[in-house]
Write an enzyme that holds these catalytic residues in place. Structure first.
Site, short mmCIF file in Angstrom:
data_model
loop_
_atom_site.label_atom_id
_atom_site.label_comp_id
_atom_site.label_asym_id
_atom_site.label_seq_id
_atom_site.Cartn_x
_atom_site.Cartn_y
_atom_site.Cartn_z
N TRP A 156 0.81 -1.23 0.00
CA TRP A 156 0.00 0.00 0.00
C TRP A 156 0.84 1.27 0.00
CZ3 TRP A 156 1.88 2.38 4.14
CH2 TRP A 156 2.36 1.58 5.19
N ASN A 157 2.14 1.19 0.26
CA ASN A 157 2.88 2.45 0.44
C ASN A 157 3.16 3.17 -0.89
OD1 ASN A 157 4.85 0.56 -0.27
ND2 ASN A 157 6.43 1.53 0.97
N LYS A 180 -2.58 -8.41 -7.49
CA LYS A 180 -3.32 -8.41 -6.22
C LYS A 180 -2.78 -7.24 -5.40
CE LYS A 180 -3.55 -9.34 -2.25
NZ LYS A 180 -3.71 -8.27 -1.25
N ALA A 182 -2.73 -4.26 -2.39
CA ALA A 182 -3.08 -4.26 -0.96
C ALA A 182 -4.53 -3.80 -0.82
CB ALA A 182 -2.14 -3.32 -0.21
N GLU A 255 10.68 -8.29 -3.40
CA GLU A 255 11.19 -6.97 -2.99
C GLU A 255 10.66 -6.75 -1.58
OE1 GLU A 255 13.19 -4.98 -4.54
OE2 GLU A 255 13.21 -5.87 -6.53
N CYS A 289 10.37 1.74 1.89
CA CYS A 289 11.37 0.69 2.11
C CYS A 289 12.80 1.25 2.09
CB CYS A 289 11.23 -0.40 1.07
SG CYS A 289 11.39 0.22 -0.62
N GLU A 386 12.18 -2.61 10.94
CA GLU A 386 11.90 -1.52 10.00
C GLU A 386 10.74 -0.76 10.63
OE1 GLU A 386 9.88 -3.05 6.57
OE2 GLU A 386 10.81 -1.57 5.27
N1 LIG Z 1 11.78 -3.70 -1.51
C1 LIG Z 1 10.87 -2.94 -2.06
O1 LIG Z 1 10.93 -2.58 -3.24
C2 LIG Z 1 9.67 -2.50 -1.27
C3 LIG Z 1 8.85 -1.51 -1.79
C4 LIG Z 1 7.72 -1.13 -1.06
C5 LIG Z 1 7.44 -1.74 0.15
N2 LIG Z 1 8.26 -2.70 0.63
C6 LIG Z 1 8.00 -3.32 1.92
O2 LIG Z 1 6.59 -3.56 2.09
C7 LIG Z 1 6.27 -3.52 3.48
C8 LIG Z 1 5.06 -2.65 3.69
O3 LIG Z 1 4.02 -3.02 2.88
P1 LIG Z 1 2.80 -3.88 3.41
O4 LIG Z 1 2.51 -3.58 4.83
O5 LIG Z 1 1.70 -3.73 2.41
O6 LIG Z 1 3.39 -5.34 3.34
P2 LIG Z 1 2.62 -6.73 3.56
O7 LIG Z 1 3.65 -7.78 3.42
O8 LIG Z 1 1.79 -6.73 4.77
O9 LIG Z 1 1.60 -6.77 2.33
C9 LIG Z 1 2.04 -6.76 0.99
C10 LIG Z 1 1.01 -7.49 0.15
O10 LIG Z 1 0.89 -8.82 0.63
C11 LIG Z 1 -0.46 -9.09 0.98
N3 LIG Z 1 -0.48 -9.95 2.17
C12 LIG Z 1 -0.50 -9.58 3.45
N4 LIG Z 1 -0.55 -10.64 4.26
C13 LIG Z 1 -0.53 -11.72 3.48
C14 LIG Z 1 -0.55 -13.13 3.72
N5 LIG Z 1 -0.60 -13.63 4.94
N6 LIG Z 1 -0.50 -13.95 2.67
C15 LIG Z 1 -0.44 -13.46 1.44
N7 LIG Z 1 -0.44 -12.13 1.14
C16 LIG Z 1 -0.48 -11.28 2.14
C17 LIG Z 1 -1.08 -7.74 1.23
O11 LIG Z 1 -2.49 -7.76 1.05
C18 LIG Z 1 -0.39 -6.89 0.20
O12 LIG Z 1 -1.00 -7.02 -1.05
C19 LIG Z 1 7.50 -2.99 4.15
O13 LIG Z 1 8.20 -4.03 4.74
C20 LIG Z 1 8.31 -2.37 3.01
O14 LIG Z 1 9.68 -2.28 3.23
C21 LIG Z 1 9.36 -3.10 -0.05
N1 LIG Z 2 10.71 4.19 -2.53
C1 LIG Z 2 10.77 2.88 -3.11
C2 LIG Z 2 9.60 2.03 -2.79
C3 LIG Z 2 9.74 1.52 -1.40
O1 LIG Z 2 8.89 1.54 -0.55
C4 LIG Z 2 11.02 3.02 -4.59
O2 LIG Z 2 11.60 4.01 -4.99
O3 LIG Z 2 10.72 2.15 -5.37
#
Ligand SMILES: NC(=O)c1ccc[n+]([C@@H]2O[C@H](COP(=O)([O-])OP(=O)(O)OC[C@H]3O[C@@H](n4cnc5c(N)ncnc54)[C@H](O)[C@@H]3O)[C@@H](O)[C@H]2O)c1
Ligand SMILES: N[C@@H](CC=O)C(=O)O
Length: 489
Positions: A156-157, A180, A182, A255, A289, A386
């Site tokens: 969702w971010n 899929k 968020a 990711e 992230c 985090e």
């Molecule tokens: N590395 C990157 O590029 C990057 C970019 C953006 C966000 N993030 C990470 O995402 C996290 C924040 O996002 P978030 O809170 O939406 O993450 P999340 O893992 O809770 O959810 C991400 C997705 O997974 C789904 N999901 C949640 N629980 C699930 C389950 N039990 N089984 C299957 N799917 C499930 C959610 O509905 C959503 O679509 C942070 O840790 C952030 O660092 C990483």
């Molecule tokens: N800021 C990142 C997303 C992480 O949450 C990006 O640039 O892709």
């Protein structure tokens, strides 16, 4: 919701070119995190509907991969143009469902669209190889072929860019996608589907499914016809999905979370570094992230740095992202606010000092005021987790080796920042840091040309750049034997 084009606001799932309700009649409300008001409702699909999306994507694969690559890429460019033309509406939808300030949402639309343009170009460069033959009378080489249906699960971010960075690569490679999003931020994904349809992307090639996250993921991961899974989200959910994909041995790209160190050397102007650190910490209210999660400052500049950091963060304006000149919007929901408060309490109970952060000033229940604590140690949650909130933690160090050891003291390895002008220190740290991305003297590091991704438990694979499309391509080797001898071959 006031939009120039109200048809961009869709309250259905999108499967095989059709807008659909849930078969079971279940719905979920989507809430504006700034006001707590209901923005709309989305259907919760049944497992059979997720399988129907897989079937639609699988049959669309035949036509989509058969298009000439330039025909596929033209449709991506049409999608790009539509994203640009509808930037204002897309940004409004994003601010309402995610909370980020409108200028940041506009920036994310630009950023998200830039991946579509990038992969519309990269799609034309999925070159194979000619291999000098070691087998008599044979020609050897490789061809790149699309893996098949790709499931894309996103957070969702960054409700738009995290989809386009995956989808544009997959579509350019010739793979249909099932997105899929968020459940907190589905409307950006649905607006993307509406624009994909207008861009001429055929039915079944771009699908958006909604519903219980665990159920949807389980169906997608266990489906034989889904050949690739690309996930952006938290590390715990990433681990779970990796396990679920084992039974069908899918291509998995992850990711995941970050816990970025931001290292400030003894030779920098503490004010300049503090301004950069504030920018790296508070973007998207810390829900990024790449957010500077652990700020490591050399003892020679520590006190001045803390003073400048506090001064700058006090000027940040917190409020509804639709209001002009707001720097930080709300957190995504109440649980995120509770987590931020518990991280601060944990740090203070273990000896950290609160420099700034007055929660009584918060303009609503989902807002968290920018907070700074110093004297952070490895025993505190703020160090290990985090925090995904506007909470900054500072730790003092006295040598380069200590800074490197501290920076690497985490299971995560996404991004790291180094601020110093000493080229030897830069090179030493750049090589020693266990991160997929290292940014030196710059807060901005992302964009379509770069290979975005992490090491350790921050992920698998890379998005963007010249390698992002490879996540959706198989390499087929061929040996053409019995060709007779060709002089010089
Ligand atoms: N590395 C990157 O590029 C990057 C970019 C953006 C966000 N993030 C990470 O995402 C996290 C924040 O996002 P978030 O809170 O939406 O993450 P999340 O893992 O809770 O959810 C991400 C997705 O997974 C789904 N999901 C949640 N629980 C699930 C389950 N039990 N089984 C299957 N799917 C499930 C959610 O509905 C959503 O679509 C942070 O840790 C952030 O660092 C990483
Ligand atoms: N800021 C990142 C997303 C992480 O949450 C990006 O640039 O892709």
């Amino acid at each position: 919701m006031k939009l120039n084009d109200p048809r961009l606001f869709r309250q259905y799932a999108y499967i095989d070119g059709k807008w659909v309700h849930g078969d079971g009649g279940h719905e979920e409300a989507v809430i504006d995190p700034a006001t707590g008001e209901t923005l709309g409702h989305i259907p919760s699909l049944e497992p059979g509907q997720i399988s129907a999306a897989v079937a639609a994507a699988d049959s669309a694969f035949v036509q989509w991969r058969a298009l000439r690559v330039d025909e596929r890429c033209e449709r991506l460019l049409a999608w790009y143009d539509l994203l640009q033309a509808n930037r204002e509406d897309l940004a409004t939808i994003m601010t309402l469902e995610q909370g980020k300030p409108l200028p940041d949402a506009r920036g994310e639309v630009e950023y998200g669209a830039s991946f579509v343009r990038w992969f519309a170009e990269e799609g034309k460069r999925t070159f194979g190889q000619t291999i000098p033959s070691h087998i008599p009378n044979a020609a050897l080489g490789t061809i790149k072929e699309p893996v098949g249906v790709a499931a894309l699960i996103t957070p969702w971010n960054f409700p738009l860019a995290m989809i386009t960075r995956k989808a544009a690569a997959a579509l350019a490679a010739g793979c249909p996608v099932i997105v899929k999003p968020a459940s907190e931020t589905p409307f950006s994904a649905l607006a993307l589907a509406e624009l994909a349809e207008r861009a001429g992307i055929p039915a079944g090639v771009f699908n958006v499914v909604l519903g219980d996250a665990a159920m949807v993921s389980e169906v997608l991961c266990s489906e034989e016809r889904v050949k690739a899974l690309s996930f952006t989200g938290s590390t715990p959910v990433g681990r779970l999905l990796l396990e679920q994909c084992a039974s069908t041995v899918k291509r998995v790209s992850l990711e995941l979370g970050g816990n970025a160190p931001f290292i400030v050397g003894p030779d920098v102007d503490p004010k300049e570094a503090a301004l950069a650190a504030v920018a790296a910490k508070f973007q998207t209210a810390g829900q990024d992230c790449l957010a500077a999660n652990r700020i490591l400052v050399h003892e020679d500049v520590h006190d001045e740095f803390v003073e400048c950091f506090a001064e700058r963060m006090k000027a940040l304006k917190v409020g509804n992202g639709l209001v002009s000149e707001i720097d930080l919007g709300p957190l995504i929901h109440g649980r995120a606010v509770e987590k931020a408060a518990s991280i601060v309490d944990d740090a203070l109970s273990k000896g950290a000092t609160l420099v700034h952060g007055d929660q009584s000033m918060a303009p609503g229940p989902n807002f968290f005021m920018p907070t700074l604590v110093t004297g952070v140690t490895a025993q505190m949650k703020i160090w290990r987790e985090e925090n995904f909130a506007p909470v900054a933690g500072i730790t003092k160090f006295s040598s380069d080796d200590e800074a490197i050891e501290l920076a690497n003291d985490t299971e995560y390895g996404l991004a790291a920042y180094i601020f110093t002008h000493d080229i030897r220190r830069i090179w030493k740290m750049l090589r020693a840091l266990q991160n997929g991305m290292v940014s030196v003297n710059s807060v901005k590091m992302t964009g379509p040309p770069i290979p975005f991704g992490g090491v350790k438990q921050s992920g698998l694979g890379r998005e963007g750049g010249t390698s992002g499309i490879d996540e959706y391509l198989d390499t087929k080797y061929y040996c053409l034997g019995g060709l007779g001898s060709v002089s010089g071959s």
